[in-house]
Design a protein around this motif. Structure first.
Motif, PDB file in Angstrom:
ATOM      1  N   ALA A 247       0.807  -1.221   0.000  1.00  0.00           N
ATOM      2  CA  ALA A 247       0.000   0.000   0.000  1.00  0.00           C
ATOM      3  C   ALA A 247       0.839   1.270   0.000  1.00  0.00           C
ATOM      4  CB  ALA A 247      -0.920   0.003   1.223  1.00  0.00           C
ATOM      5  N   LEU A 248       2.121   1.159   0.347  1.00  0.00           N
ATOM      6  CA  LEU A 248       2.943   2.354   0.546  1.00  0.00           C
ATOM      7  C   LEU A 248       3.064   3.232  -0.698  1.00  0.00           C
ATOM      8  CD1 LEU A 248       4.637   3.968   2.530  1.00  0.00           C
ATOM      9  CD2 LEU A 248       6.603   2.520   1.930  1.00  0.00           C
ATOM     10  N   PRO A 249       3.313   2.706  -1.901  1.00  0.00           N
ATOM     11  CA  PRO A 249       3.457   3.617  -3.056  1.00  0.00           C
ATOM     12  C   PRO A 249       2.243   4.502  -3.292  1.00  0.00           C
ATOM     13  CG  PRO A 249       4.335   1.450  -3.601  1.00  0.00           C
ATOM     14  CD  PRO A 249       3.635   1.316  -2.276  1.00  0.00           C
ATOM     15  N   ARG A 250       1.050   3.963  -3.181  1.00  0.00           N
ATOM     16  CA  ARG A 250      -0.133   4.798  -3.406  1.00  0.00           C
ATOM     17  C   ARG A 250      -0.225   5.890  -2.339  1.00  0.00           C
ATOM     18  NH1 ARG A 250      -4.658   0.170  -5.013  1.00  0.00           N
ATOM     19  NH2 ARG A 250      -3.874  -0.189  -7.146  1.00  0.00           N
ATOM     20  N   ARG A 251       0.141   5.534  -1.111  1.00  0.00           N
ATOM     21  CA  ARG A 251       0.102   6.535  -0.046  1.00  0.00           C
ATOM     22  C   ARG A 251       1.155   7.624  -0.279  1.00  0.00           C
ATOM     23  NH1 ARG A 251       0.739   3.374   4.020  1.00  0.00           N
ATOM     24  NH2 ARG A 251       2.752   4.006   4.872  1.00  0.00           N
ATOM     25  N   GLN A 252       2.358   7.229  -0.704  1.00  0.00           N
ATOM     26  CA  GLN A 252       3.419   8.204  -0.931  1.00  0.00           C
ATOM     27  C   GLN A 252       3.134   9.114  -2.113  1.00  0.00           C
ATOM     28  OE1 GLN A 252       6.708   5.260  -1.057  1.00  0.00           O
ATOM     29  NE2 GLN A 252       7.702   6.548   0.480  1.00  0.00           N
ATOM     30  N   LEU A 253       2.447   8.609  -3.117  1.00  0.00           N
ATOM     31  CA  LEU A 253       2.213   9.383  -4.340  1.00  0.00           C
ATOM     32  C   LEU A 253       0.885  10.125  -4.325  1.00  0.00           C
ATOM     33  CD1 LEU A 253       3.534   6.806  -6.958  1.00  0.00           C
ATOM     34  CD2 LEU A 253       4.739   8.778  -5.988  1.00  0.00           C
ATOM     35  N   ALA A 254       0.089   9.932  -3.290  1.00  0.00           N
ATOM     36  CA  ALA A 254      -1.213  10.604  -3.214  1.00  0.00           C
ATOM     37  C   ALA A 254      -1.021  12.121  -3.264  1.00  0.00           C
ATOM     38  CB  ALA A 254      -1.933  10.205  -1.927  1.00  0.00           C
ATOM     39  N   GLY A 255      -1.799  12.777  -4.126  1.00  0.00           N
ATOM     40  CA  GLY A 255      -1.725  14.218  -4.245  1.00  0.00           C
ATOM     41  C   GLY A 255      -0.609  14.725  -5.124  1.00  0.00           C
ATOM     42  N   THR A 256       0.225  13.825  -5.670  1.00  0.00           N
ATOM     43  CA  THR A 256       1.295  14.218  -6.592  1.00  0.00           C
ATOM     44  C   THR A 256       0.834  13.992  -8.023  1.00  0.00           C
ATOM     45  OG1 THR A 256       2.412  12.084  -6.873  1.00  0.00           O
ATOM     46  CG2 THR A 256       2.887  13.316  -4.850  1.00  0.00           C
ATOM     47  N   PRO A 257       1.588  14.509  -8.999  1.00  0.00           N
ATOM     48  CA  PRO A 257       1.212  14.235 -10.407  1.00  0.00           C
ATOM     49  C   PRO A 257       1.231  12.756 -10.774  1.00  0.00           C
ATOM     50  CG  PRO A 257       2.684  16.121 -10.291  1.00  0.00           C
ATOM     51  CD  PRO A 257       2.653  15.528  -8.915  1.00  0.00           C
ATOM     52  N   LEU A 258       1.873  11.915  -9.957  1.00  0.00           N
ATOM     53  CA  LEU A 258       1.906  10.479 -10.238  1.00  0.00           C
ATOM     54  C   LEU A 258       0.786   9.724  -9.524  1.00  0.00           C
ATOM     55  CD1 LEU A 258       5.740   9.683 -10.142  1.00  0.00           C
ATOM     56  CD2 LEU A 258       4.347  10.702 -11.959  1.00  0.00           C
ATOM     57  N   ASP A 259      -0.042  10.427  -8.798  1.00  0.00           N
ATOM     58  CA  ASP A 259      -1.175   9.806  -8.111  1.00  0.00           C
ATOM     59  C   ASP A 259      -2.058   9.097  -9.146  1.00  0.00           C
ATOM     60  OD1 ASP A 259      -3.139   9.077  -6.366  1.00  0.00           O
ATOM     61  OD2 ASP A 259      -3.657  11.108  -5.741  1.00  0.00           O
ATOM     62  N   GLY A 260      -2.386   7.852  -8.883  1.00  0.00           N
ATOM     63  CA  GLY A 260      -3.243   7.086  -9.777  1.00  0.00           C
ATOM     64  C   GLY A 260      -2.509   6.198 -10.743  1.00  0.00           C
ATOM     65  N   LEU A 261      -1.177   6.300 -10.826  1.00  0.00           N
ATOM     66  CA  LEU A 261      -0.435   5.381 -11.682  1.00  0.00           C
ATOM     67  C   LEU A 261      -0.553   3.953 -11.159  1.00  0.00           C
ATOM     68  CD1 LEU A 261       2.992   7.071 -12.553  1.00  0.00           C
ATOM     69  CD2 LEU A 261       1.018   6.733 -14.051  1.00  0.00           C
ATOM     70  N   PRO A 262      -0.548   2.957 -12.040  1.00  0.00           N
ATOM     71  CA  PRO A 262      -0.532   1.574 -11.572  1.00  0.00           C
ATOM     72  C   PRO A 262       0.681   1.310 -10.679  1.00  0.00           C
ATOM     73  CG  PRO A 262      -1.005   1.663 -13.921  1.00  0.00           C
ATOM     74  CD  PRO A 262      -0.626   3.058 -13.512  1.00  0.00           C
ATOM     75  N   VAL A 263       0.458   0.472  -9.669  1.00  0.00           N
ATOM     76  CA  VAL A 263       1.517   0.076  -8.741  1.00  0.00           C
ATOM     77  C   VAL A 263       1.772  -1.412  -8.912  1.00  0.00           C
ATOM     78  CG1 VAL A 263       2.153  -0.226  -6.319  1.00  0.00           C
ATOM     79  CG2 VAL A 263       1.023   1.888  -7.068  1.00  0.00           C
ATOM     80  N   HIS A 264       3.009  -1.752  -9.236  1.00  0.00           N
ATOM     81  CA  HIS A 264       3.398  -3.150  -9.391  1.00  0.00           C
ATOM     82  C   HIS A 264       4.432  -3.509  -8.317  1.00  0.00           C
ATOM     83  CE1 HIS A 264       1.153  -3.439 -13.047  1.00  0.00           C
ATOM     84  NE2 HIS A 264       1.909  -2.580 -13.705  1.00  0.00           N
ATOM     85  N   ILE A 265       4.097  -4.501  -7.511  1.00  0.00           N
ATOM     86  CA  ILE A 265       5.052  -5.066  -6.561  1.00  0.00           C
ATOM     87  C   ILE A 265       5.751  -6.184  -7.319  1.00  0.00           C
ATOM     88  CG2 ILE A 265       5.388  -6.086  -4.289  1.00  0.00           C
ATOM     89  CD1 ILE A 265       4.150  -3.248  -4.272  1.00  0.00           C
ATOM     90  N   THR A 266       6.919  -5.886  -7.875  1.00  0.00           N
ATOM     91  CA  THR A 266       7.526  -6.814  -8.828  1.00  0.00           C
ATOM     92  C   THR A 266       8.338  -7.922  -8.167  1.00  0.00           C
ATOM     93  OG1 THR A 266       9.272  -5.155  -9.201  1.00  0.00           O
ATOM     94  CG2 THR A 266       7.474  -5.256 -10.798  1.00  0.00           C
ATOM     95  N   GLU A 267       8.442  -7.903  -6.851  1.00  0.00           N
ATOM     96  CA  GLU A 267       8.940  -9.047  -6.079  1.00  0.00           C
ATOM     97  C   GLU A 267       8.287  -8.992  -4.711  1.00  0.00           C
ATOM     98  OE1 GLU A 267      13.152  -9.374  -5.482  1.00  0.00           O
ATOM     99  OE2 GLU A 267      13.633  -8.859  -7.567  1.00  0.00           O
ATOM    100  N   PHE A 268       7.835 -10.145  -4.208  1.00  0.00           N
ATOM    101  CA  PHE A 268       7.473 -10.230  -2.801  1.00  0.00           C
ATOM    102  C   PHE A 268       7.654 -11.667  -2.342  1.00  0.00           C
ATOM    103  CE2 PHE A 268       3.508 -12.246  -3.861  1.00  0.00           C
ATOM    104  CZ  PHE A 268       3.088 -12.876  -2.690  1.00  0.00           C
ATOM    105  N   ASN A 269       7.962 -11.795  -1.067  1.00  0.00           N
ATOM    106  CA  ASN A 269       8.032 -13.094  -0.398  1.00  0.00           C
ATOM    107  C   ASN A 269       8.188 -12.814   1.088  1.00  0.00           C
ATOM    108  OD1 ASN A 269       8.495 -15.932   0.204  1.00  0.00           O
ATOM    109  ND2 ASN A 269       9.150 -16.154  -1.930  1.00  0.00           N
ATOM    110  N   SER A 270       8.313 -13.860   1.866  1.00  0.00           N
ATOM    111  CA  SER A 270       8.626 -13.678   3.286  1.00  0.00           C
ATOM    112  C   SER A 270      10.103 -13.306   3.397  1.00  0.00           C
ATOM    113  CB  SER A 270       8.307 -14.951   4.055  1.00  0.00           C
ATOM    114  OG  SER A 270       8.997 -16.078   3.500  1.00  0.00           O
ATOM    115  N   SER A 271      10.982 -14.274   3.175  1.00  0.00           N
ATOM    116  CA  SER A 271      12.421 -14.044   3.222  1.00  0.00           C
ATOM    117  C   SER A 271      12.946 -13.601   1.861  1.00  0.00           C
ATOM    118  CB  SER A 271      13.146 -15.326   3.645  1.00  0.00           C
ATOM    119  OG  SER A 271      14.535 -15.231   3.429  1.00  0.00           O
ATOM    120  N   TYR A 272      13.970 -12.741   1.877  1.00  0.00           N
ATOM    121  CA  TYR A 272      14.641 -12.336   0.645  1.00  0.00           C
ATOM    122  C   TYR A 272      15.799 -13.265   0.300  1.00  0.00           C
ATOM    123  CZ  TYR A 272      17.854 -10.271   4.059  1.00  0.00           C
ATOM    124  OH  TYR A 272      18.716 -10.088   5.118  1.00  0.00           O
ATOM    125  N   ARG A 273      15.955 -14.351   1.047  1.00  0.00           N
ATOM    126  CA  ARG A 273      17.046 -15.286   0.803  1.00  0.00           C
ATOM    127  C   ARG A 273      16.552 -16.520   0.050  1.00  0.00           C
ATOM    128  NH1 ARG A 273      22.369 -14.356   1.302  1.00  0.00           N
ATOM    129  NH2 ARG A 273      22.470 -16.619   1.372  1.00  0.00           N
TER     130      ARG A 273
END
Length: 492
Positions: A247-273
């Motif tokens: 959720a962080l990117p949408r919150r950080q970009l709210a009210g900026t010219p980039l507000d509303g751009l698609p947000v892609h989490i291009t990696e996620f997991n529990s551990s980064y190892r």
């Protein structure tokens, strides 16, 4: 009712692109696509030496560069044959174009800026143009193009130099748009922990009017690595932290010219190892279940890292189960988290209800599906509840309903447990592989339930770290009036 967002299957991660030339990889991707069906696939190494795209040479005393797409064509052809599209990542730096010799991973991806920015632009332009020429503009417009990977970490971008990354992004994005204005380009693909990077990046692209069609970042919940030979142990934060990162990117970009751009989490997991055994467990499926069920509320895609243990960033694995990121081990052994995704792939599109430990959907046929998961203790597996009960009521037509239940937990649908009981064979025999594949299949159960006042009441008891799928359909009873099951042995 609301529709279930398709963000969970929009993308999946992979080891470096050249691994797609191997049979085990190809067999694994076929299985994943058959039972889950991801839409896009993202991995590193498009421009690394193993793909052989950037080929400098000398002729008649003059330096030249040839861009060769022999391997790229084979990889992309495979993806499209498997029904999955590339999510392209522009990186790492070809050694013949690199400004330094710093590398990352066992396979040595170069992390330095180009020594010639114009040559980098030529590489990007020629590659994208080749893809458009080969696969068609309408097709390639559906492939997001991401600039680099985790430039906020010194392991992935020399000195984590934001100004140098901004220059790389501007040149790359402008070059992509020079090929076609409707191609999708974005970034900055940052790792967790440097959250101001996105805000600084957004200020830069706005101030310079740099093209951007989406923003991207990664999400993990593990703490510092405690290394053991060929393995890692780490603490974990609650799984809800993943949703917070989504959720962080949408919150950080709210009210900026980039507000509303698609947000892609291009990696996620529990551990980064890629050598943390938590990835192989039933706990992991139950831990991630609420994230996969609700992630689409916060991001347009969230890409599980990765679909297969064909992955060599820390070297070639020394055992079948080694804590790899994959939904599948080598040789296509399904892990419990594979089933979490496969269960979700069998659910309907309309959401009937959600709760802390369930997701209920329906489809146009009236079939109702329930994905349910046990609560977990993220600090100590032994403290997770030994059982967990749910009571759910669901709409159903007719007088009775047929239920099929598919379950995985610590004992059922869990090849990792079977492998441990075998003595953890590093190189299982063919017979052992067959046993492991059988052990990896969910346990199925079925029953008939009464429909009372248009509803079916379901009482569920979940075992420790269980993830289960219920599929419930109305019964249309076609039993002949003369049939009597009590006479199977001919008794009057």
């Amino acid at each position: 009712m609301s529709r279930l967002p398709a963000a969970w299957r929009a993308c999946v991660g992979t080891g470096r692109m050249e691994l797609a030339l191997r049979r085990d990889y190809q067999d694994s991707l076929a299985l994943v696509q058959r039972e889950i069906g991801f839409r896009h696939i993202r991995g590193h190494g498009l421009f690394s030496d193993g793909m052989g795209i950037h080929r400098p040479f000398t002729h008649l005393g003059q330096e030249h560069v040839r861009h060769s797409f022999t391997y790229l064509d084979q990889v992309v052809d495979l993806y499209l044959e498997r029904g999955i599209r590339p999510f392209l990542e522009l990186g790492f730096m070809p050694s013949g174009l690199a400004s330094g010799d710093q590398t990352v991973f066992w396979w040595k991806g170069n992390i330095t800026p180009p020594r010639s920015w114009s040559a980098w632009a030529d590489l990007v332009r020629d590659t994208v143009t080749h893809l458009v020429d080969r696969y068609g503009l309408a097709e390639v417009r559906q492939w997001p193009i991401e600039v680099w990977n985790e430039p906020n970490l010194t392991q992935f971008w020399r000195d984590a130099d934001a100004d140098a990354y901004h220059r790389l992004y501007e040149i790359s994005a402008t070059t992509v748009k020079d090929v076609d204005a409707e191609l999708q380009v974005g970034g900055p693909a940052i790792s967790p922990g440097s959250d101001k990077w996105l805000e600084t990046f957004a200020e830069f692209v706005v101030a310079r009017d740099v093209p951007i069609d989406f923003v991207s970042r990664h999400a993990y919940t593990s703490g510092p690595a405690e290394h053991v030979p060929f393995g890692t142990h780490q603490t974990l934060a609650p799984a809800s932290r993943l949703l917070e990162q989504f959720a962080l990117p949408r919150r950080q970009l709210a009210g900026t010219p980039l507000d509303g751009l698609p947000v892609h989490i291009t990696e996620f997991n529990s551990s980064y190892r890629p050598d943390n055994p938590i990835h192989d467990t039933a706990f992991h499926a139950a831990y991630l279940a609420p994230v996969v069920a609700a992630g689409g509320d916060h991001a347009d895609s969230f890409s599980y890292w990765t679909f297969s243990d064909m992955f060599e960033e820390e070297g070639i694995p020394t055992a079948l189960f080694h804590g790899g990121f994959g939904l599948l081990t080598h040789r296509q052994i399904k892990k419990p988290t594979f089933h979490l995704y496969a269960f979700l792939a069998r659910m309907g599109e309309e959401v009937l209800s959600r709760g802390p430990h369930h997701l209920m959907t329906t489809d146009v046929t009236g079939r109702v599906t329930i994905l349910a998961w046990a609560p977990v203790d993220h600090t100590d597996l032994r403290n997770s509840p030994s059982s967990h009960s749910l009571r759910l009521s669901l709409p159903m037509s007719g007088q009775s309903a047929f239920e099929v239940r598919s379950s995985v937990d610590e004992e059922r649908g869990n090849a990792w447990t079977a492998w441990r009981e075998m003595g953890r064979p590093a190189s299982p025999t063919s017979r052992q592989l067959d046993w492991l594949r059988e052990a990896a299949e969910p346990v199925r159960a079925h029953r008939r339930r009464p429909v009372v006042n248009g509803h079916v009441t379901v009482d569920l008891t979940l075992a420790r770290h269980e993830v289960t799928l219920l599929e419930i359909t109305p019964v249309c009873d076609e039993t002949p009036s003369w049939w009597d099951d009590s006479r199977l042995l001919g008794t009057p």
